[in-house]
Motif scaffolding. Structure first.
Motif, PDB file in Angstrom:
ATOM      1  N   PRO A 195       1.405  -0.592 -11.491  1.00 28.09           N
ATOM      2  CA  PRO A 195       2.479   0.222 -10.924  1.00 28.09           C
ATOM      3  C   PRO A 195       3.338  -0.632 -10.000  1.00 28.09           C
ATOM      4  O   PRO A 195       2.822  -1.449  -9.243  1.00 28.09           O
ATOM      5  CB  PRO A 195       1.725   1.296 -10.137  1.00 28.09           C
ATOM      6  N   THR A 196       4.648  -0.463 -10.115  1.00 27.79           N
ATOM      7  CA  THR A 196       5.549  -1.344  -9.372  1.00 27.79           C
ATOM      8  C   THR A 196       6.665  -0.529  -8.741  1.00 27.79           C
ATOM      9  O   THR A 196       7.185   0.403  -9.367  1.00 27.79           O
ATOM     10  CB  THR A 196       6.181  -2.389 -10.327  1.00 27.79           C
ATOM     11  N   ILE A 197       7.007  -0.867  -7.503  1.00 27.07           N
ATOM     12  CA  ILE A 197       8.202  -0.269  -6.916  1.00 27.07           C
ATOM     13  C   ILE A 197       9.236  -1.360  -6.677  1.00 27.07           C
ATOM     14  O   ILE A 197       8.900  -2.469  -6.261  1.00 27.07           O
ATOM     15  CB  ILE A 197       7.917   0.509  -5.609  1.00 27.07           C
ATOM     16  N   TRP A 199       0.871  -1.169   0.000  1.00 20.25           N
ATOM     17  CA  TRP A 199       0.000   0.000   0.000  1.00 20.25           C
ATOM     18  C   TRP A 199       0.911   1.222   0.000  1.00 20.25           C
ATOM     19  O   TRP A 199       1.788   1.324   0.849  1.00 20.25           O
ATOM     20  CB  TRP A 199      -0.842  -0.092   1.271  1.00 20.25           C
ATOM     21  N   ILE A 200       0.739   2.109  -0.981  1.00 21.91           N
ATOM     22  CA  ILE A 200       1.697   3.207  -1.077  1.00 21.91           C
ATOM     23  C   ILE A 200       0.998   4.575  -1.051  1.00 21.91           C
ATOM     24  O   ILE A 200      -0.206   4.677  -1.256  1.00 21.91           O
ATOM     25  CB  ILE A 200       2.533   3.124  -2.379  1.00 21.91           C
ATOM     26  N   ARG A 201       1.790   5.583  -0.765  1.00 30.30           N
ATOM     27  CA  ARG A 201       1.337   6.957  -1.015  1.00 30.30           C
ATOM     28  C   ARG A 201       2.544   7.794  -1.420  1.00 30.30           C
ATOM     29  O   ARG A 201       3.685   7.470  -1.047  1.00 30.30           O
ATOM     30  CB  ARG A 201       0.672   7.548   0.219  1.00 30.30           C
ATOM     31  N   VAL A 202       2.297   8.797  -2.218  1.00 36.88           N
ATOM     32  CA  VAL A 202       3.368   9.692  -2.632  1.00 36.88           C
ATOM     33  C   VAL A 202       3.426  10.817  -1.613  1.00 36.88           C
ATOM     34  O   VAL A 202       2.426  11.512  -1.395  1.00 36.88           O
ATOM     35  CB  VAL A 202       3.106  10.238  -4.045  1.00 36.88           C
ATOM     36  N   MET A 203       4.583  10.956  -0.954  1.00 39.21           N
ATOM     37  CA  MET A 203       4.713  11.984   0.076  1.00 39.21           C
ATOM     38  C   MET A 203       4.580  13.353  -0.590  1.00 39.21           C
ATOM     39  O   MET A 203       5.079  13.563  -1.696  1.00 39.21           O
ATOM     40  CB  MET A 203       6.060  11.890   0.797  1.00 39.21           C
ATOM     41  N   HIS A 205      -5.648  11.125   2.287  1.00 35.58           N
ATOM     42  CA  HIS A 205      -6.687  10.900   3.289  1.00 35.58           C
ATOM     43  C   HIS A 205      -6.888   9.417   3.501  1.00 35.58           C
ATOM     44  O   HIS A 205      -8.013   8.941   3.641  1.00 35.58           O
ATOM     45  CB  HIS A 205      -7.999  11.542   2.837  1.00 35.58           C
ATOM     46  N   GLY A 206      -5.804   8.676   3.476  1.00 36.90           N
ATOM     47  CA  GLY A 206      -5.913   7.234   3.711  1.00 36.90           C
ATOM     48  C   GLY A 206      -6.456   6.466   2.509  1.00 36.90           C
ATOM     49  O   GLY A 206      -6.985   5.373   2.662  1.00 36.90           O
ATOM     50  N   GLU A 207      -6.381   7.034   1.262  1.00 34.79           N
ATOM     51  CA  GLU A 207      -6.818   6.287   0.084  1.00 34.79           C
ATOM     52  C   GLU A 207      -6.005   5.004  -0.025  1.00 34.79           C
ATOM     53  O   GLU A 207      -4.858   4.935   0.400  1.00 34.79           O
ATOM     54  CB  GLU A 207      -6.602   7.093  -1.210  1.00 34.79           C
ATOM     55  N   HIS A 208      -6.648   4.041  -0.659  1.00 34.23           N
ATOM     56  CA  HIS A 208      -6.004   2.740  -0.789  1.00 34.23           C
ATOM     57  C   HIS A 208      -5.330   2.646  -2.145  1.00 34.23           C
ATOM     58  O   HIS A 208      -5.967   2.342  -3.139  1.00 34.23           O
ATOM     59  CB  HIS A 208      -7.049   1.643  -0.642  1.00 34.23           C
ATOM     60  N   ASN A 209      -4.052   2.930  -2.219  1.00 39.95           N
ATOM     61  CA  ASN A 209      -3.311   2.844  -3.476  1.00 39.95           C
ATOM     62  C   ASN A 209      -2.345   1.669  -3.401  1.00 39.95           C
ATOM     63  O   ASN A 209      -1.506   1.615  -2.520  1.00 39.95           O
ATOM     64  CB  ASN A 209      -2.516   4.124  -3.729  1.00 39.95           C
ATOM     65  N   GLU A 210      -2.496   0.758  -4.373  1.00 38.23           N
ATOM     66  CA  GLU A 210      -1.663  -0.436  -4.325  1.00 38.23           C
ATOM     67  C   GLU A 210      -0.610  -0.390  -5.425  1.00 38.23           C
ATOM     68  O   GLU A 210      -0.839   0.182  -6.496  1.00 38.23           O
ATOM     69  CB  GLU A 210      -2.510  -1.692  -4.516  1.00 38.23           C
TER      70      GLU A 210
END
Lengths: 882, 112
Positions: A693-695, A591-595, A600-605
């Motif tokens: 999307p991949t990290i 689960w990621i977020r871009v600093m 608001h706690g969205e669920h981004n995978e």
């Protein structure tokens, strides 16, 4: 009871017909003599007496006949007679009988084989108690779909739900098992204690897990599958209570599963252990770590929808309670059978459709053969009618012929189906087969036998009705009057023409399907991978024993030692580790977020890949921006990351990602990493999917996969690789050695597309040949019938070209009609295969054009030969023959 | 047509069985003659149906046939009642009586 005895006597009587006839003859004779003697004694003269006695028999021969009928079963006897007659007729025309039987047999085999697969996969119930109430339970995430569940969520679901009578979880696992050659990596599964009771599977030997055996502090136990018991313990009954060392831990064997047990979601698992949520397992205690799937039994009267609604209610409450981990999740409830069969359903049904179409073509061909034959038999039949054969008697004759043809074909087809199923089971690669446990059970089941009986009956009906339609009674008499040479046959030509149109139309539908599927397969194999697969050798699973490598630093050290040792090997250019092999499929997400973005706690995978710094150079990935990881950063928990283009497109469009920070809020303490580079998408997804999307970053994963780029023949490197890793530490387990091209070729999606393309192409090719033969037959027959007409035309001055045109026009009409019908049909049906298409639309104009072209050219060729024969007719010969 | 011959066939079997019960083993001709005598000459047996009937009864195990010598020392096939045939005769007689009684009641003149 007595009736039965009577019929039995009659059945037996059929075999002693002669005895019975002789007996009644003698008996009647003695009766006649006795009565005459009596009458003569009474004063009658002998001649009158004899006449009167015989009169009272109402015909001695008729009486004998009635007696014989009572003595046996006339229906059966007549039928046997008819069959004998049919066999005799077929023996006179072996080419007809052989062709018809062969075509029919092939059609039957194709459809029965596919039906046997459909039966085993879709119709046959799973080997569990009351399987219709079993549900597959997982969760669903917005934008991703089906997803695993976490242990803590499972505990809450199990406690709070009101819809399941039983609810358990499972996950795949692997164990290091020491053997005499070193260390073997074996497949296993972890399940909660009630798992087998939920399925309704009882241990064949010993017991299944007690409640509480899945508690963290419980003593470690294990169950074996029947296959593992035979393979590793020689089927000895005294294994119960013995211990086996798995992953360096002694486990007590408590039970052996029955031989018919299978569980496709974890096919090939040999060792089944309780899932124990140990406090040292970071995943088991973290709500955001999802690695489980559920199996549940519905309470009586609860529907799938009601169960889903109940789960969603609980999930929503959990989402409110634990927003950081449970937002945007919902439940997912599917019948277990559906979850297991999955995509296979549509593929199998398409195959079944294809095989049935092929069967229809086969039947049409045999039917037109029969028509030609009945045309030739008009005179024979007319003679029989004239001699008093009733229409019923003739129908019986046709039925007998149908029974002989269809009976021979279905008997041969059963044998052929048996063999083709064995062949299919052998051709399926093992990694695909273990997800299709039904392949072990496929065979001539009751359903298949019933289907073949159905085909037999349908065949008999078709083959007895067609000649009867053709040889209508009034025509029979006509046939006698006109003789063989009559110019009749126009009706037949029209009817046979319709059949050919049908054949051509079906062929087009199959060809279009084959064309679309083959193109999909081609496109699939030529999809942009974002890396160079040639020269790559891979090891799918490497498991580092955690008895030896407890701390992340130790794991990192041994990972480096493995890479160094492999890179030292002659011919090896570079080697890399990853946590999930490319082309293996999306998943293992974080689960990621871009600093710096509003959050608001969205669920981004995003896919999370733990790679060594050498990953990109080894794969020959293409750098778009920034730089790759360096070897210096190749230590656990590096604070830098490389992302793929899909990540930029989705989460940071229009921004310069270099230097931005990405956080993983799902983890206990949020890890933040800095983006140092962007790569063009490397295909982490399966071939037909698109890469998420991949990290990419470095971590201390203890179950990596290895990729090696070599200049030598990849096959020759594999044995050296195995021994090299064994030299690092014999306790390391490895499995799944393949070159990258092999891996791509045998991947599930390539396999599915290849087999469907191959099967439908096979059907289409056969259909093409059969329908061309059919077209040829009709045209040749028509030319044969019109010999006289053509001769007269030529005598009157028609030129060769005119005759060619005459014949080709007739063929052209049939082909045109077939083309139009077929293209319309294909346009309507190709939508059905769209789930199997990749990179090509269901109405692909090129495919349609190609099929039309192919059919036109081949049909032209098929009708050219009869046309040439017509054009070379010598008018003098024809006229003289009249 | 079918109905009539069915009834006739059933009755013929009953008569054959009864004749064999009262007369002991008999050949076909003897059976026919005996039935005609018993009917007082009102019935004429069709030999063409008699023999298939005999075969059927034999197939069903109610009678058993064997070759023997007739009173005039002719070779003839004699039929005798079996145990099953005796039981069947009793059963059919009962049924026949019941049926005729019912039919008779319908046909009887109303009592005044």
């Amino acid at each position: 009871m007595r009736m039965l005895q009577g019929w039995l006597a009659r059945l037996l009587g059929m075999f002693r017909k002669d005895d019975l006839g002789q007996q009644v003859a003698e008996e009647m004779q003695s009766h006649i003599e006795m009565e005459i003697a009596d009458r003569v004694r009474g004063g009658q003269d002998e001649e009158t007496a004899r006449r009167e006695v015989l009169m009272r028999f109402h015909g001695v021969d008729a009486t004998k006949e009635r007696y014989r009928e009572q003595g046996g079963v006339p229906a059966i006897e007549h039928f046997v007679q008819d069959v004998r007659y049919a066999l005799r007729a077929f023996r006179k025309e072996p080419s007809f009988a052989l062709t018809a039987t062969a075509v029919l047999t092939l059609g039957f085999i194709a459809s029965l084989t596919i039906f046997a697969l459909v039966d085993a996969a879709l119709i046959k119930p799973l080997p569990y108690r009351d399987p219709n109430h079993l549900m597959f339970v997982s969760s669903s995430v917005e934008g991703i779909g089906r997803a695993n569940i976490s242990y803590l969520d499972f505990v809450d679901w199990k406690k709070q739900n009101k819809v399941f009578s039983d609810f358990d979880i499972y996950r795949g696992s692997g164990y290091l098992l020491a053997n005499d050659r070193g260390t073997e990596l074996v497949r296993g599964a972890d399940v909660s204690a009630g798992f087998f009771r939920t399925l309704g599977v009882r241990a064949a030997l010993g017991r299944d897990f007690y409640d509480g055996e899945d508690a963290p502090q419980a003593a470690p136990v294990v169950m074996l599958t029947h296959a593992a018991w035979l393979k590793r313990f020689g089927g000895r009954p005294d294994v119960i209570g013995k211990t086996i060392k798995l992953d360096g831990i002694d486990r007590v064997i408590v039970g052996v599963l029955p031989g018919e047990f299978h569980f496709a979601p974890r096919g090939g698992a040999e060792f089944w252990a309780p899932f124990q949520p140990l406090p040292t397992d970071p995943c088991a205690i973290r709500r955001s770590c999802h690695n489980l799937d559920g199996v549940a039994r519905l309470k009586d009267g609860v529907t799938q929808q009601a169960a889903l609604a109940d789960l969603n209610l609980i999930t929503k409450q959990l989402g409110d309670l634990y927003p950081t981990s449970n937002r945007d999740r919902s439940g997912n409830v599917l019948p277990l059978s559906e979850a297991i069969v999955g995509d296979l359903r549509s593929i199998l049904l398409i195959m079944l459709g294809g095989s049935v179409l092929l069967l229809v073509i086969g039947c049409v061909n045999v039917a037109s053969l029969l028509l030609v034959r009945s045309e030739g038999r008009k005179r024979e039949i007319a003679v029989r009618v004239a001699l008093g054969a009733s229409p019923r008697r003739l129908l019986r004759q046709f039925i007998a012929e149908g029974v002989v043809l269809a009976g021979a074909a279905s008997a041969l087809a059963l044998a052929g189906t048996h063999w083709s199923l064995l062949l299919i089971a052998r051709l399926v690669p093992e990694r695909v087969a273990r997800n299709m446990p039904f392949l072990n059970e496929v065979g001539l089941s009751k359903h298949v036998l019933a289907a073949s009986a159905g085909l037999l009956v349908a065949g008999v009906v078709i083959f007895s009705v067609i000649p009867l339609v053709r040889v209508r009674l009034n025509e029979m008499q006509e046939g006698l009057k006109q003789g063989i040479n009559a110019s009749a046959g126009r009706t037949w030509r029209r009817f046979a023409g319709n059949l050919v149109v049908l054949e051509l139309a079906i062929t087009i539908m199959l060809l279009v399907g084959a064309g679309l599927l083959s193109q999909s397969f081609y496109k699939l194999l030529h999809v942009d991978l974002g890396f160079d697969p040639e020269g790559l050798v891979t090891i799918g699973n490497i498991v580092l024993p955690d008895t030896d490598y407890k701390k992340p630093e130790q794991v990192m050290a041994v990972r480096k030692r493995i890479l160094d040792a492999v890179q030292q090997l002659p011919g090896v250019k570079s080697a890399a580790l990853t946590s999930k092999m490319p082309v293996d499929g999306n998943g293992n997400t974080t689960w990621i977020r871009v600093m710096g973005h509003e959050y608001h706690g969205e669920h981004n995978e995003a896919n999370f890949r733990d790679v060594s710094a050498s990953y990109f150079p080894t794969l020959r990935g293409r750098l778009l921006k920034g730089r790759f990881l360096t070897e210096a950063e190749d230590i656990g928990m590096a604070q830098v990351t490389v992302i793929n283009q899909a990540f930029v497109n989705k989460y940071m469009p229009g921004e310069d990602p270099i230097g931005k920070k990405i956080g993983q809020p799902g983890r206990g303490s949020e890890v933040v990493k800095e983006v140092i580079g962007v790569v063009e998408d490397i295909r982490e997804s399966s071939l037909e999917d698109h890469t998420w999307p991949t990290i990419y970053t470095t971590d201390a994963d203890s179950t990596p996969s290895l990729l090696v780029r070599t200049e030598m023949a990849p096959e020759s490197v594999i044995p050296i690789l195995a021994s090299t890793i064994r030299d690092v530490n014999p306790g390391i387990g490895t499995s799944d050695y393949q070159t990258m091209p092999e891996r791509i070729n045998s991947s599930q999606s390539a396999y599915v597309h290849r087999s469907s393309a191959a099967l439908v192409s096979g059907f289409a090719g056969t259909a093409l040949v059969l329908s061309l033969v059919g077209l040829y037959g009709v045209i040749a027959y028509s030319v044969g019938r019109r010999t006289r007409e053509i001769g007269i035309r030529m005598a009157l001055g028609a030129r060769r070209a005119n005759i060619y045109r005459l014949v080709m026009t007739e063929a052209g009409w049939l082909v045109c009609l077939g083309l139009i019908t077929g293209v319309l049909g294909a346009a309507a049906t190709s939508r059905m295969v769209r789930t199997l298409l990749f990179g090509v639309g269901s109405w692909d104009a090129r495919t349609f054009a190609g099929v039309i072209g192919l059919l036109c050219v081949t049909a032209l060729a098929a009708s050219y030969f009869p046309a040439r024969r017509a054009a070379t007719i010598d008018p003098m010969n024809v006229l003289r023959a009249e | 047509m079918v109905y009539k011959s069915d009834v006739w066939q059933g009755t013929l079997a009953l008569m054959v069985l009864n004749t064999l019960k009262s007369m002991g083993p008999l050949h076909g001709y003897g059976i026919a003659r005996r039935i005609e005598q018993t009917s007082g000459g009102k019935l004429e047996i069709n030999y063409g149906t008699l023999y298939p009937s005999l075969l059927r009864l034999e197939q069903e195990g109610y009678i058993a046939g064997s070759w023997g010598a007739s009173e005039n020392n002719r070779r003839a096939r004699f039929y005798k009642l079996t145990v099953a045939g005796r039981k069947q005769l009793e059963k059919e007689t009962r049924e026949w009586n019941a049926t005729t009684e019912i039919v008779a009641r319908f046909l009887a003149p109303e009592e005044s």
